[in-house]
Design a protein around this motif. Structure first.
Motif, PDB file in Angstrom:
ATOM      1  N   GLU A  65      -2.509  -3.666 -10.770  1.00  0.00           N
ATOM      2  CA  GLU A  65      -2.455  -4.149  -9.384  1.00  0.00           C
ATOM      3  C   GLU A  65      -3.854  -4.302  -8.808  1.00  0.00           C
ATOM      4  OE1 GLU A  65       0.114  -4.891  -6.959  1.00  0.00           O
ATOM      5  OE2 GLU A  65       1.212  -5.157  -8.817  1.00  0.00           O
ATOM      6  N   VAL A  66      -4.675  -3.271  -8.979  1.00  0.00           N
ATOM      7  CA  VAL A  66      -6.024  -3.297  -8.412  1.00  0.00           C
ATOM      8  C   VAL A  66      -6.901  -4.304  -9.154  1.00  0.00           C
ATOM      9  CG1 VAL A  66      -8.103  -1.936  -7.992  1.00  0.00           C
ATOM     10  CG2 VAL A  66      -5.855  -0.964  -7.498  1.00  0.00           C
ATOM     11  N   THR A  67      -6.820  -4.305 -10.472  1.00  0.00           N
ATOM     12  CA  THR A  67      -7.630  -5.236 -11.259  1.00  0.00           C
ATOM     13  C   THR A  67      -7.271  -6.682 -10.929  1.00  0.00           C
ATOM     14  OG1 THR A  67      -7.827  -3.632 -13.052  1.00  0.00           O
ATOM     15  CG2 THR A  67      -8.260  -5.929 -13.609  1.00  0.00           C
ATOM     16  N   GLY A  68      -5.992  -6.971 -10.853  1.00  0.00           N
ATOM     17  CA  GLY A  68      -5.549  -8.321 -10.517  1.00  0.00           C
ATOM     18  C   GLY A  68      -5.964  -8.728  -9.115  1.00  0.00           C
ATOM     19  N   ALA A  69      -5.843  -7.808  -8.180  1.00  0.00           N
ATOM     20  CA  ALA A  69      -6.241  -8.099  -6.798  1.00  0.00           C
ATOM     21  C   ALA A  69      -7.743  -8.348  -6.708  1.00  0.00           C
ATOM     22  CB  ALA A  69      -5.834  -6.955  -5.877  1.00  0.00           C
TER      23      ALA A  69
ATOM     24  N   GLN B  53      -9.587   3.545   0.811  1.00  0.00           N
ATOM     25  CA  GLN B  53      -9.398   2.357   1.649  1.00  0.00           C
ATOM     26  C   GLN B  53      -7.938   2.249   2.091  1.00  0.00           C
ATOM     27  OE1 GLN B  53     -11.484  -0.009   2.960  1.00  0.00           O
ATOM     28  NE2 GLN B  53      -9.692  -0.891   3.930  1.00  0.00           N
ATOM     29  N   MET B  54      -7.024   2.471   1.170  1.00  0.00           N
ATOM     30  CA  MET B  54      -5.601   2.358   1.489  1.00  0.00           C
ATOM     31  C   MET B  54      -5.170   3.384   2.525  1.00  0.00           C
ATOM     32  SD  MET B  54      -3.911   1.568  -2.167  1.00  0.00           S
ATOM     33  CE  MET B  54      -4.325   0.096  -3.076  1.00  0.00           C
ATOM     34  N   ARG B  55      -5.759   4.540   2.472  1.00  0.00           N
ATOM     35  CA  ARG B  55      -5.381   5.590   3.431  1.00  0.00           C
ATOM     36  C   ARG B  55      -5.930   5.320   4.838  1.00  0.00           C
ATOM     37  NH1 ARG B  55      -2.506   9.085   0.583  1.00  0.00           N
ATOM     38  NH2 ARG B  55      -3.153   9.759  -1.491  1.00  0.00           N
ATOM     39  N   THR B  56      -6.830   4.340   4.980  1.00  0.00           N
ATOM     40  CA  THR B  56      -7.332   3.995   6.314  1.00  0.00           C
ATOM     41  C   THR B  56      -6.309   3.222   7.138  1.00  0.00           C
ATOM     42  OG1 THR B  56      -8.373   1.878   5.689  1.00  0.00           O
ATOM     43  CG2 THR B  56      -9.722   3.892   5.479  1.00  0.00           C
ATOM     44  N   TYR B  57      -5.299   2.645   6.474  1.00  0.00           N
ATOM     45  CA  TYR B  57      -4.283   1.887   7.208  1.00  0.00           C
ATOM     46  C   TYR B  57      -3.297   2.861   7.848  1.00  0.00           C
ATOM     47  CZ  TYR B  57      -6.145  -1.924   4.462  1.00  0.00           C
ATOM     48  OH  TYR B  57      -6.994  -2.826   3.893  1.00  0.00           O
ATOM     49  N   PRO B  58      -2.879   2.584   9.072  1.00  0.00           N
ATOM     50  CA  PRO B  58      -1.872   3.454   9.692  1.00  0.00           C
ATOM     51  C   PRO B  58      -0.608   3.499   8.833  1.00  0.00           C
ATOM     52  CG  PRO B  58      -2.735   1.850  11.274  1.00  0.00           C
ATOM     53  CD  PRO B  58      -3.264   1.468   9.938  1.00  0.00           C
ATOM     54  N   VAL B  59       0.046   4.643   8.809  1.00  0.00           N
ATOM     55  CA  VAL B  59       1.242   4.826   7.986  1.00  0.00           C
ATOM     56  C   VAL B  59       2.260   3.716   8.252  1.00  0.00           C
ATOM     57  CG1 VAL B  59       3.188   6.369   7.515  1.00  0.00           C
ATOM     58  CG2 VAL B  59       0.888   7.315   7.784  1.00  0.00           C
TER      59      VAL B  59
ATOM     60  N   VAL C  64       0.840  -1.194   0.000  1.00  0.00           N
ATOM     61  CA  VAL C  64       0.000   0.000   0.000  1.00  0.00           C
ATOM     62  C   VAL C  64       0.879   1.249   0.000  1.00  0.00           C
ATOM     63  CG1 VAL C  64      -1.643   1.313   1.415  1.00  0.00           C
ATOM     64  CG2 VAL C  64      -2.017  -1.128   0.996  1.00  0.00           C
ATOM     65  N   ALA C  65       1.986   1.221   0.730  1.00  0.00           N
ATOM     66  CA  ALA C  65       2.886   2.377   0.780  1.00  0.00           C
ATOM     67  C   ALA C  65       3.419   2.703  -0.616  1.00  0.00           C
ATOM     68  CB  ALA C  65       4.042   2.109   1.740  1.00  0.00           C
ATOM     69  N   THR C  66       3.858   1.692  -1.342  1.00  0.00           N
ATOM     70  CA  THR C  66       4.373   1.900  -2.695  1.00  0.00           C
ATOM     71  C   THR C  66       3.268   2.384  -3.624  1.00  0.00           C
ATOM     72  OG1 THR C  66       6.063   0.208  -2.369  1.00  0.00           O
ATOM     73  CG2 THR C  66       5.516   0.770  -4.652  1.00  0.00           C
ATOM     74  N   PHE C  67       2.107   1.757  -3.522  1.00  0.00           N
ATOM     75  CA  PHE C  67       0.974   2.139  -4.365  1.00  0.00           C
ATOM     76  C   PHE C  67       0.624   3.610  -4.149  1.00  0.00           C
ATOM     77  CE2 PHE C  67      -3.348   2.717  -5.676  1.00  0.00           C
ATOM     78  CZ  PHE C  67      -3.530   1.857  -6.743  1.00  0.00           C
ATOM     79  N   LEU C  68       0.489   4.015  -2.883  1.00  0.00           N
ATOM     80  CA  LEU C  68       0.105   5.401  -2.597  1.00  0.00           C
ATOM     81  C   LEU C  68       1.169   6.387  -3.055  1.00  0.00           C
ATOM     82  CD1 LEU C  68      -1.592   5.018   0.902  1.00  0.00           C
ATOM     83  CD2 LEU C  68      -2.698   5.513  -1.297  1.00  0.00           C
ATOM     84  N   ALA C  69       2.445   6.030  -2.902  1.00  0.00           N
ATOM     85  CA  ALA C  69       3.516   6.926  -3.365  1.00  0.00           C
ATOM     86  C   ALA C  69       3.417   7.126  -4.877  1.00  0.00           C
ATOM     87  CB  ALA C  69       4.878   6.360  -2.978  1.00  0.00           C
ATOM     88  N   LYS C  70       3.202   6.036  -5.605  1.00  0.00           N
ATOM     89  CA  LYS C  70       3.077   6.133  -7.062  1.00  0.00           C
ATOM     90  C   LYS C  70       1.799   6.879  -7.450  1.00  0.00           C
ATOM     91  CE  LYS C  70       5.783   2.061  -8.325  1.00  0.00           C
ATOM     92  NZ  LYS C  70       6.748   2.732  -9.200  1.00  0.00           N
TER      93      LYS C  70
END
Length: 128
Positions: free
Chosen positions: A57-61, A97-103, A28-34
């Protein structure tokens, strides 16, 4: 003797080559940075290879989750109950959703986990 040496060298080289990650394995960290870097590019982001990478990434997941969900449904224990067909998620839903995870947890959380959590949060199964 030479065929054995060639085979051994080829075998060792194949161990040294990185294996391509499956869609959804990005953190998630890499995804959000990109994603943040792409947003800063505005409309030009659509031409970036990172745009295709993140979309894949999202489609495959999501495809992997739906496949797993079919097995859960067959066993009578689905983890979510989305409507049939394509789930109406957009990039803001996924990034939200990804931003809900703690850094501190984003580096250990995969896109696949975030997508599965989004399905579970958005489409909980009714109580039986």
């Amino acid at each position: 003797m030479k065929p054995i040496a060639i085979a051994a060298t080829a075998g060792m080289l194949s161990l040294a080559m990185p294996v391509a990650a499956a869609p959804g394995d990005m953190t998630v960290a890499t995804f959000l940075a990109k994603a943040d870097a792409l947003r800063s590019r505005g409309p030009l982001a659509l031409m970036s290879s990172d745009y295709s990478l993140l979309k894949g990434e999202v489609t495959g997941a999501a495809q992997a989750y739906r496949s797993r969900l079919r097995g859960e449904q067959a066993a009578g224990r689905p983890s979510s109950c989305p409507p049939a067909g394509r789930a109406p998620f957009n990039s803001d839903d996924v990034i939200g959703q990804m931003r809900t995870y703690p850094v501190g947890a984003r580096g250990q959380t995969t896109v696949a986990t975030a997508v599965a959590d989004l399905f579970r949060n958005r489409y909980p199964c009714p109580a039986r």
